[in-house]
Design a protein around this motif. Sequence first.
Motif, PDB file in Angstrom:
ATOM      1  N   PRO A 252      46.364 -71.344  51.651  1.00 43.55           N
ATOM      2  CA  PRO A 252      44.989 -71.293  51.125  1.00 43.55           C
ATOM      3  C   PRO A 252      43.970 -71.087  52.243  1.00 43.55           C
ATOM      4  O   PRO A 252      44.024 -71.754  53.273  1.00 43.55           O
ATOM      5  CB  PRO A 252      44.814 -72.650  50.449  1.00 43.55           C
ATOM      6  N   GLY A 253      43.071 -70.165  52.022  1.00 45.64           N
ATOM      7  CA  GLY A 253      42.020 -69.901  53.000  1.00 45.64           C
ATOM      8  C   GLY A 253      42.445 -69.012  54.148  1.00 45.64           C
ATOM      9  O   GLY A 253      41.620 -68.633  54.979  1.00 45.64           O
ATOM     10  N   GLY A 254      43.718 -68.682  54.201  1.00 46.12           N
ATOM     11  CA  GLY A 254      44.196 -67.837  55.286  1.00 46.12           C
ATOM     12  C   GLY A 254      43.859 -66.370  55.057  1.00 46.12           C
ATOM     13  O   GLY A 254      43.517 -65.954  53.944  1.00 46.12           O
ATOM     14  N   PRO A 255      43.951 -65.559  56.097  1.00 50.40           N
ATOM     15  CA  PRO A 255      43.639 -64.135  55.959  1.00 50.40           C
ATOM     16  C   PRO A 255      44.781 -63.390  55.260  1.00 50.40           C
ATOM     17  O   PRO A 255      45.865 -63.934  55.053  1.00 50.40           O
ATOM     18  CB  PRO A 255      43.500 -63.669  57.416  1.00 50.40           C
ATOM     19  N   VAL A 256      44.506 -62.140  54.908  1.00 50.63           N
ATOM     20  CA  VAL A 256      45.571 -61.292  54.369  1.00 50.63           C
ATOM     21  C   VAL A 256      46.595 -61.077  55.477  1.00 50.63           C
ATOM     22  O   VAL A 256      46.252 -60.654  56.580  1.00 50.63           O
ATOM     23  CB  VAL A 256      45.006 -59.935  53.897  1.00 50.63           C
ATOM     24  N   PRO A 257      47.856 -61.393  55.223  1.00 49.57           N
ATOM     25  CA  PRO A 257      48.855 -61.269  56.297  1.00 49.57           C
ATOM     26  C   PRO A 257      49.168 -59.817  56.624  1.00 49.57           C
ATOM     27  O   PRO A 257      48.877 -58.909  55.835  1.00 49.57           O
ATOM     28  CB  PRO A 257      50.079 -61.978  55.704  1.00 49.57           C
ATOM     29  N   ASP A 258      49.771 -59.640  57.806  1.00 47.04           N
ATOM     30  CA  ASP A 258      50.329 -58.327  58.160  1.00 47.04           C
ATOM     31  C   ASP A 258      51.620 -58.192  57.363  1.00 47.04           C
ATOM     32  O   ASP A 258      52.664 -58.706  57.737  1.00 47.04           O
ATOM     33  CB  ASP A 258      50.587 -58.267  59.661  1.00 47.04           C
ATOM     34  N   LEU A 259      51.539 -57.487  56.255  1.00 53.01           N
ATOM     35  CA  LEU A 259      52.645 -57.491  55.302  1.00 53.01           C
ATOM     36  C   LEU A 259      53.900 -56.855  55.873  1.00 53.01           C
ATOM     37  O   LEU A 259      55.017 -57.278  55.545  1.00 53.01           O
ATOM     38  CB  LEU A 259      52.229 -56.762  54.019  1.00 53.01           C
ATOM     39  N   ALA A 260      53.752 -55.834  56.704  1.00 54.56           N
ATOM     40  CA  ALA A 260      54.938 -55.167  57.248  1.00 54.56           C
ATOM     41  C   ALA A 260      55.774 -56.128  58.085  1.00 54.56           C
ATOM     42  O   ALA A 260      56.990 -55.940  58.233  1.00 54.56           O
ATOM     43  CB  ALA A 260      54.533 -53.962  58.088  1.00 54.56           C
ATOM     44  N   ALA A 261      55.137 -57.169  58.641  1.00 53.80           N
ATOM     45  CA  ALA A 261      55.863 -58.124  59.473  1.00 53.80           C
ATOM     46  C   ALA A 261      56.082 -59.456  58.763  1.00 53.80           C
ATOM     47  O   ALA A 261      56.722 -60.353  59.327  1.00 53.80           O
ATOM     48  CB  ALA A 261      55.096 -58.362  60.776  1.00 53.80           C
ATOM     49  N   HIS A 262      55.570 -59.606  57.543  1.00 53.79           N
ATOM     50  CA  HIS A 262      55.684 -60.889  56.852  1.00 53.79           C
ATOM     51  C   HIS A 262      57.114 -61.114  56.382  1.00 53.79           C
ATOM     52  O   HIS A 262      57.770 -60.208  55.859  1.00 53.79           O
ATOM     53  CB  HIS A 262      54.726 -60.931  55.665  1.00 53.79           C
ATOM     54  N   GLU A 263      57.590 -62.335  56.550  1.00 54.00           N
ATOM     55  CA  GLU A 263      58.990 -62.619  56.277  1.00 54.00           C
ATOM     56  C   GLU A 263      59.360 -62.356  54.821  1.00 54.00           C
ATOM     57  O   GLU A 263      60.481 -61.907  54.536  1.00 54.00           O
ATOM     58  CB  GLU A 263      59.320 -64.070  56.642  1.00 54.00           C
ATOM     59  N   HIS A 264      58.455 -62.601  53.881  1.00 58.25           N
ATOM     60  CA  HIS A 264      58.779 -62.357  52.479  1.00 58.25           C
ATOM     61  C   HIS A 264      59.004 -60.865  52.218  1.00 58.25           C
ATOM     62  O   HIS A 264      59.947 -60.473  51.517  1.00 58.25           O
ATOM     63  CB  HIS A 264      57.662 -62.872  51.573  1.00 58.25           C
ATOM     64  N   ILE A 265      58.136 -60.038  52.786  1.00 58.44           N
ATOM     65  CA  ILE A 265      58.275 -58.588  52.615  1.00 58.44           C
ATOM     66  C   ILE A 265      59.537 -58.106  53.312  1.00 58.44           C
ATOM     67  O   ILE A 265      60.312 -57.304  52.769  1.00 58.44           O
ATOM     68  CB  ILE A 265      57.038 -57.849  53.169  1.00 58.44           C
ATOM     69  N   VAL A 266      59.753 -58.566  54.543  1.00 53.03           N
ATOM     70  CA  VAL A 266      60.933 -58.152  55.300  1.00 53.03           C
ATOM     71  C   VAL A 266      62.207 -58.555  54.564  1.00 53.03           C
ATOM     72  O   VAL A 266      63.166 -57.774  54.462  1.00 53.03           O
ATOM     73  CB  VAL A 266      60.893 -58.747  56.724  1.00 53.03           C
ATOM     74  N   GLU A 267      62.231 -59.787  54.033  1.00 55.97           N
ATOM     75  CA  GLU A 267      63.416 -60.238  53.299  1.00 55.97           C
ATOM     76  C   GLU A 267      63.652 -59.375  52.060  1.00 55.97           C
ATOM     77  O   GLU A 267      64.788 -58.985  51.762  1.00 55.97           O
ATOM     78  CB  GLU A 267      63.245 -61.705  52.890  1.00 55.97           C
ATOM     79  N   TYR A 268      62.574 -59.093  51.326  1.00 55.06           N
ATOM     80  CA  TYR A 268      62.726 -58.287  50.116  1.00 55.06           C
ATOM     81  C   TYR A 268      63.240 -56.890  50.469  1.00 55.06           C
ATOM     82  O   TYR A 268      64.190 -56.389  49.850  1.00 55.06           O
ATOM     83  CB  TYR A 268      61.396 -58.183  49.374  1.00 55.06           C
ATOM     84  N   LEU A 269      62.592 -56.245  51.430  1.00 50.50           N
ATOM     85  CA  LEU A 269      62.975 -54.875  51.776  1.00 50.50           C
ATOM     86  C   LEU A 269      64.377 -54.826  52.359  1.00 50.50           C
ATOM     87  O   LEU A 269      65.129 -53.871  52.114  1.00 50.50           O
ATOM     88  CB  LEU A 269      61.967 -54.287  52.763  1.00 50.50           C
ATOM     89  N   THR A 270      64.728 -55.846  53.129  1.00 48.26           N
ATOM     90  CA  THR A 270      66.071 -55.863  53.705  1.00 48.26           C
ATOM     91  C   THR A 270      67.124 -56.073  52.611  1.00 48.26           C
ATOM     92  O   THR A 270      68.134 -55.357  52.556  1.00 48.26           O
ATOM     93  CB  THR A 270      66.184 -56.966  54.773  1.00 48.26           C
ATOM     94  N   GLY A 271      66.857 -57.056  51.748  1.00 48.23           N
ATOM     95  CA  GLY A 271      67.854 -57.386  50.735  1.00 48.23           C
ATOM     96  C   GLY A 271      67.893 -56.417  49.570  1.00 48.23           C
ATOM     97  O   GLY A 271      68.977 -56.053  49.096  1.00 48.23           O
ATOM     98  N   GLU A 272      66.722 -55.988  49.085  1.00 48.18           N
ATOM     99  CA  GLU A 272      66.673 -55.167  47.881  1.00 48.18           C
ATOM    100  C   GLU A 272      66.702 -53.672  48.161  1.00 48.18           C
ATOM    101  O   GLU A 272      66.954 -52.893  47.241  1.00 48.18           O
ATOM    102  CB  GLU A 272      65.413 -55.505  47.081  1.00 48.18           C
ATOM    103  N   VAL A 273      66.412 -53.278  49.401  1.00 49.71           N
ATOM    104  CA  VAL A 273      66.390 -51.851  49.718  1.00 49.71           C
ATOM    105  C   VAL A 273      67.503 -51.500  50.708  1.00 49.71           C
ATOM    106  O   VAL A 273      68.451 -50.789  50.365  1.00 49.71           O
ATOM    107  CB  VAL A 273      65.017 -51.424  50.272  1.00 49.71           C
ATOM    108  N   LEU A 274      67.419 -52.035  51.922  1.00 50.75           N
ATOM    109  CA  LEU A 274      68.351 -51.605  52.961  1.00 50.75           C
ATOM    110  C   LEU A 274      69.790 -52.009  52.659  1.00 50.75           C
ATOM    111  O   LEU A 274      70.713 -51.214  52.855  1.00 50.75           O
ATOM    112  CB  LEU A 274      67.909 -52.161  54.314  1.00 50.75           C
ATOM    113  N   HIS A 275      70.004 -53.227  52.194  1.00 50.55           N
ATOM    114  CA  HIS A 275      71.373 -53.672  51.940  1.00 50.55           C
ATOM    115  C   HIS A 275      72.011 -52.964  50.754  1.00 50.55           C
ATOM    116  O   HIS A 275      73.238 -53.009  50.593  1.00 50.55           O
ATOM    117  CB  HIS A 275      71.393 -55.188  51.717  1.00 50.55           C
ATOM    118  N   GLU A 276      71.194 -52.315  49.919  1.00 49.90           N
ATOM    119  CA  GLU A 276      71.734 -51.573  48.790  1.00 49.90           C
ATOM    120  C   GLU A 276      72.162 -50.163  49.172  1.00 49.90           C
ATOM    121  O   GLU A 276      72.763 -49.451  48.369  1.00 49.90           O
ATOM    122  CB  GLU A 276      70.682 -51.488  47.672  1.00 49.90           C
TER     123      GLU A 276
END
Length: 805
Positions: A252-276
């Motif tokens: 809460p109150g934090g800035p918009v994260p750097d999404l390309a480096a955010h762990e949630h995005i990285v995990e999703y892209l790694t698991g749902e895109v690259l690993h497929e």
Amino acid sequence: MHSAEGATRMQHTDQHDHGDPPALLHAKLVVPEIVPEALCRQQLQDQLWNLTDLPVTVITGPAGCGKTQLVAAWLAEDGDPVAWLTLDRDDRQQPNRMWRHLIGALRAAGVILPAGLLERWAELAPDHDCVMEVAAALAEWNRSLLLVLDNATWLDEEQLAEVDYLVRHVGCLRLLLIGRCRPRFPLHRYRLADQLSEVTADELRLDAEETRALFALHDVELSDEELADVIRQTGGWITGVRLCAQAMRHDPGGPVPDLAAHEHIVEYLTGEVLHELTAPQQELLHGVALLDTFTDDLVAAAAGEPSPTHLLERLVEAGALIETVDADRRMHRVHPLLRPLLDARLAARPHDARALRLRLARWLAAIGDVAGAVAQTAAAGAWDDAARILVADHGVCALVVDGRRGPFAELLGDAPAAPSTAEGAVVAAALAITRGDRDGAERLMAGRPVEPAPGTPLALAVSTCVLHQALAFFAGDVERLAAATGAGVHLLELAGERLRDRPELRVYVQAGAATVLLCTGRLAEAAQAFTDAALAAEGPRCAELLAYCMQHLALTEALRGRLRTAHHAAQRAIALASVDCRRHHVADAALAWVATEWYDIDAAWRHLRAAESGLGASARTPQAGAFATVLALVRARLLRARGELPAALSAVRQAGGTGQSRVWIRHQAALTELRLLLAMGRDQEVRDGLAGLDPGAPDVVLVGGEALLAASEPDRAIERADLVLRDVDLPQDVAAEAWLLLAAGVARQGEQWRAVEALRTAVELMAEEGAVRVAYEADVSVRRLLRQQDLALPAMDGATADRGR
């Protein structure tokens, strides 16, 4: 019937009536559940009601863009029966499996099909007879039915052709295809018949209002700046937006994260895109991610395959997050959130990255994308390859013309200063010029003659000439400039049509050759050369060259006495230069000259001051001396108009004494000085000055006649005027001066009628271009006659000149 309950009931019925049917994966037959905190996209859902009135609807978009969720939310509303089938890779590899599940989906929707159809498809490969049985049963059902095939791109053309048969022969059946790319379905036939509707990836992207609404569902309120940042990073990709909202809810109150480096995005892209993806597919995705945008052909290049057939479709089907940015040109890109992850993975394998970049560079160079090829070789540190590609495509001229801010200078900014090849030396010299290091460029070009040695590749020879031309121009060396442009013109003739895609190269060489003609006083040829170069200057890279040509065409035409043409060219040059805030002092000099000849004194002073502000910028150029002398002549004439004869004489002598002016312009300065001396009554100095000039030159003959008139020898002055007027090819301004001298001479002899006729002829000649200054500086008898006869001299300004064209 949209739930697993229907599928389960269908299974129990089959087992009761026909024994144990082949196993079905019932999760493939039910509409997926709506995710928590789902965004209601009511406008798209309402749109689906209208779209699905047509026989075929297609929804396409990359992974995670909300295709399936959109349809699931829409189907949650009351509607007609729905047969849902989620497809996967195995359905393509095992066609009978796909058809068993399709029959299961139809039965789950309530369709009554022939007994034993599932068992037959389990035992045998599917055939058209079975499809015909299904079509016949659907036709007898006589109820509207929607068949949804999710992940339809997994099916091959043969399977989709059989589905097409169902649609064409069952009037109550409507088909909804969902996929990451367009399925191999005969969409063109339905589009032609106006029976196809589509929802594209662009329509699936979240807009600003929807993005803000999705964040609100996660109890996050975005400021306008934060909203813009989210849209910039995600591009409206709904999965990216959702993950960003989840991350910000937990901070809460934090800035918009750097999404390309955010762990949630990285995990999703790694698991749902690259690993497929398979290993070859991952390698292919790494390759295309090196490019900002790419086509199907470039995908093939990255894969190292000769044909692009289905490579991109297979990547998209496998889950690669690839977007289409231009459907007509078939241009695509890897999603901005995925590229940094791929770059980081590839950076860990430098040898593989280098090999991949060089392979892409060869392909890009082959299709004419030189900037892309140079970018890849530069990123690989293959500087000699980058130089070879740039030289082979005649891109060195573009490097010189674009300068430090151009794309090639930026791409090659880290190139070594000591190249190991001839191409590398030429490119390094061009880079040195863009940095203003002309001494360094001279050292790199030392020993490389303007005239190419036998066997030198044409592209290298042309590039060498371009560099010599540039260095000669900046050094103010007209002889070297003449040699470089002469060799360049010859090489361009040899190249012929091969350089049609490099207009800046031809214009650059032509402009250099025209500058040589201007500096050597061949004004008519220079005007034609500048005109030809300006006409060839097409495209954004020629903008600065066009402004240069138009400015110097204006000055050349002014010096030729073609004042209207000069004024028009100067105005256009200023308009061109003003677009990019370039200097236009040469055009100002032309306008100052023209206004002086029109005797528009105020305008002439204004343009003169503007032109003098650019004297420093012209230093060391081949035309620098001529430019300075032109301004001195204008200043002298304006000072004479104010009656400041000593100041005018000083201005002319100061410019003429620099020794930098060419012979032809020094000749004009000498004549101006002699006329000032005549006006000051310093006759002996005039006689001395005439002795040093060409006695046969028409303008020298006329100044001599003016001196004789001042010495009260009108007979001899008339003889001089008659001698000049025997030449039928006189320039208009010289002819006008000759008639004025004749009018003054015969007026001194008392032949009034003859003086009037001569004066009228002079006025008519002056009216052509408005060059009336000579009349204001003529003998007092001419000025008196003008008043007596009420002969009005033409008054010119810019508007009058333009109307006269």
